[in-house]
Design a protein around this motif. Structure first.
Motif, PDB file in Angstrom:
ATOM      1  N   ILE A   1      32.746  36.667  44.582  1.00 16.01           N
ATOM      2  CA  ILE A   1      33.077  37.242  43.283  1.00 16.01           C
ATOM      3  C   ILE A   1      34.581  37.138  43.057  1.00 16.01           C
ATOM      4  N   ALA A   2      34.989  36.593  41.913  1.00 15.35           N
ATOM      5  CA  ALA A   2      36.403  36.548  41.536  1.00 15.35           C
ATOM      6  C   ALA A   2      36.786  37.870  40.884  1.00 15.35           C
ATOM      7  N   LEU A   3      37.877  38.474  41.333  1.00 14.25           N
ATOM      8  CA  LEU A   3      38.322  39.770  40.824  1.00 14.25           C
ATOM      9  C   LEU A   3      39.498  39.580  39.873  1.00 14.25           C
ATOM     10  N   HIS A   4      39.418  40.181  38.699  1.00 14.56           N
ATOM     11  CA  HIS A   4      40.486  40.097  37.701  1.00 14.56           C
ATOM     12  C   HIS A   4      41.123  41.470  37.512  1.00 14.56           C
ATOM     13  N   ARG A   5      42.218  41.488  36.811  1.00 17.16           N
ATOM     14  CA  ARG A   5      42.910  42.739  36.523  1.00 17.16           C
ATOM     15  C   ARG A   5      42.043  43.613  35.609  1.00 17.16           C
ATOM     16  N   ASN A   6      41.924  44.901  35.951  1.00 13.74           N
ATOM     17  CA  ASN A   6      41.155  45.830  35.128  1.00 13.74           C
ATOM     18  C   ASN A   6      41.854  46.067  33.793  1.00 13.74           C
TER      19      ASN A   6
ATOM     20  N   ASN B   1      45.943  35.968  32.616  1.00 15.86           N
ATOM     21  CA  ASN B   1      44.612  36.411  33.066  1.00 15.86           C
ATOM     22  C   ASN B   1      44.252  35.708  34.367  1.00 15.86           C
ATOM     23  N   ASP B   2      45.009  35.996  35.387  1.00 17.97           N
ATOM     24  CA  ASP B   2      44.861  35.311  36.668  1.00 17.97           C
ATOM     25  C   ASP B   2      43.847  36.052  37.544  1.00 17.97           C
ATOM     26  N   VAL B   3      43.259  35.321  38.502  1.00 16.46           N
ATOM     27  CA  VAL B   3      42.405  35.947  39.520  1.00 16.46           C
ATOM     28  C   VAL B   3      43.324  36.605  40.541  1.00 16.46           C
ATOM     29  N   ILE B   4      43.158  37.932  40.742  1.00 16.01           N
ATOM     30  CA  ILE B   4      44.079  38.656  41.628  1.00 16.01           C
ATOM     31  C   ILE B   4      43.578  38.671  43.074  1.00 16.01           C
ATOM     32  N   ALA B   5      42.266  38.517  43.279  1.00 14.74           N
ATOM     33  CA  ALA B   5      41.689  38.503  44.636  1.00 14.74           C
ATOM     34  C   ALA B   5      40.249  38.029  44.530  1.00 14.74           C
TER      35      ALA B   5
ATOM     36  N   SER C   1      44.919  47.624  39.982  1.00 14.07           N
ATOM     37  CA  SER C   1      43.600  47.000  40.120  1.00 14.07           C
ATOM     38  C   SER C   1      43.296  46.671  41.582  1.00 14.07           C
ATOM     39  N   LEU C   2      44.287  46.112  42.288  1.00 11.61           N
ATOM     40  CA  LEU C   2      44.087  45.826  43.710  1.00 11.61           C
ATOM     41  C   LEU C   2      43.840  47.106  44.492  1.00 11.61           C
TER      42      LEU C   2
END
Length: 466
Positions: A7-12, A71-75, A20-21
């Motif tokens: 699952i790609a995690l994005h900023r809430n 809108n980058d993937v953070i984790a 978000s992290l």
């Protein structure tokens, strides 16, 4: 056997990247799900400061490359779920750690949090989208989920665990019968019916029975309850007619409580139910008009009809058969409930024993040094916490009657087995509870009819004699 998902995690929305992290890693490290943090491991970072270290690596990447996206993937998160009863939490954590290390090729920091709060043990693996040296970002390549699943299967086989058998679509079994969906509101309504059948003395006693049934209760303008598996409280005012605060208070004070359809609004067309308890006409008709009397008689007639259909469909003949069957189901229900409570008590004991075993092992060398120092007061003050933990662990072993310390691995296996058994027992308990309740309703309704007929015959006989 393990199922995986990437699952790609994005900023809430409305949060910073750091927040978000923090939210994502805090959920993974939840002490209530990870045995107070004992099943959390990490690579390239510290579990306590994982979100801050992820941010440092991201800043280094931005400074090195100058690249930054809105809108980058953070984790990324890997969910790895195992077959119930096949693996312990310790083994699952090792498998998850190896999977993350090999999948990321050791270039990305990650934490592995093994959750034991469900029937199936599962891993939440969170790894940074930015490499530890700040020179690259992880690329979610085409069919990465399939590659992850194959790598997970390979590691499971290496550790001696089973894997999911893959079948072509045309060879898979087509399911035509689906399990009945258990609606939370329907379950609350059934529990309310069960409690009211016991005739609690007042609304406060009713709320106490709800708490004993496993619900968390909030009082106020409207009573709200929260049971196992519920994410949030549900107000009684949002339930169907007959289950709201005012309806329950009316029933407890001797008034009429309307019986509504199930909360889900779905009618069970294939199962005959026993209906509801009859209204005591002699008590309820005092001071009421003819319209209410007619409604009450029709209501009782419907409930009696439901009870007779219920007995017919189950092949029950006579009151003696019905009474014995009701007593048998009630005994089976109580027996299953007792086994659930015994499992919960043993699970609590295992959790406490594991904690003391770990504390005992960690502080053993300090306590031996304390003993060699002649139980020096100065040494004790310098190592008060370790010595106190060691003494507490020894005292706990004495109280539990433990002479030979068991292995934590064996305790984890026993805990997993008890958890699996408890989940299965709860399913059986709910079924037996509903059956016992329906039999009790039918027994009381049919018994009321027999008593009314007997009373009418006695009055008729007395009238002839006079």
């Amino acid at each position: 056997m393990a199922a995986t998902r990437l699952i790609a995690l994005h900023r809430n929305k409305g949060c910073t990247v750091a927040q978000s992290l923090g939210d994502r890693t805090d959920y993974a490290k939840n002490p209530e799900k990870t045995e107070k943090g004992e099943t959390v491991t990490a690579y390239g970072c510290d579990p306590f400061t994982v979100d801050e270290e992820f941010m440092l690596q991201k800043r280094q990447y931005y400074q090195t490359t100058g690249k930054k996206q809105q809108n980058d993937v953070i984790a990324y998160q890997i969910r790895q779920s195992f077959k119930p009863g096949e693996i312990t939490a310790e083994e699952a954590n090792k498998v998850g750690y190896e999977l993350a290390l090999r999948f990321t090729k050791g270039r990305y920091s990650f934490i592995v949090a093994t959750h034991t709060d469900r029937a199936h043990i599962h891993n939440h693996i969170v790894f940074n989208s930015t490499s530890m040296d700040g020179t690259r970002k992880f690329k979610d390549f085409w069919r990465s989920g399939l590659a992850l699943q194959r790598l997970s299967d390979l590691i499971c086989l290496e550790h001696g665990f089973s894997v999911i058998e893959r079948k072509p679509y045309d060879e898979r079994e087509k399911r035509s019968v689906f399990p009945e969906k258990n609606n939370i509101r329907d379950s609350i309504c059934r529990n309310i019916d069960e409690i009211l059948s016991g005739k609690p003395e007042g609304f406060a006693a009713f709320l106490e029975k709800l708490r004993e049934s496993g619900y968390e209760v909030k009082t106020g303008k409207s009573t709200a309850v929260k049971g196992d598996g519920q994410k949030r409280f549900i107000r009684l005012s949002s339930l169907p007619e007959g289950y709201r605060d005012e309806d329950i208070r009316a029933a407890l004070s001797g008034g009429v409580r309307l019986q509504a359809r199930p909360a889900s609004g779905k009618q069970d067309l294939y199962r005959t139910r026993a209906g509801s308890f009859l209204i005591d006409l002699e008590k309820k008709l005092q001071g009421k008009g003819p319209g209410y009397a007619q409604w009450a008689k029709n209501y009782n007639l419907k409930q009696v009809s439901k009870s007779f259909l219920y007995l017919r469909d189950r092949g029950i003949r006579g009151m003696s058969h019905l009474s014995s069957l009701a007593a048998q189901k009630a005994a089976e229900r109580d027996e299953v409930l007792a086994s659930i409570k015994a499992s919960e008590a043993r699970m609590s004991e295992i959790a406490a024993l594991k904690k003391h075993i770990i504390n005992y092992s960690k502080t053993r060398s300090t306590y031996e040094a304390y003993r060699k120092a002649g139980y020096s007061r100065k040494f004790f003050e310098a190592h008060r916490e370790e010595i106190t933990l060691h003494k507490a662990a020894k005292q706990a072993f004495d109280e539990l009657g433990v002479k030979t310390l068991p292995k934590v691995k064996d305790l984890n296996a026993e805990y997993a087995e008890l958890m699996t058994g408890k989940k299965a027992a709860y399913t059986e308990y709910r079924k037996l509870r509903d059956e016992a309740q329906e039999l009790a309703i039918a027994e009381r309704n049919i018994g009321s009819i027999f008593e009314a007929e007997k009373k009418a015959e006695q009055e008729k006989r007395q009238a002839k004699e006079h």
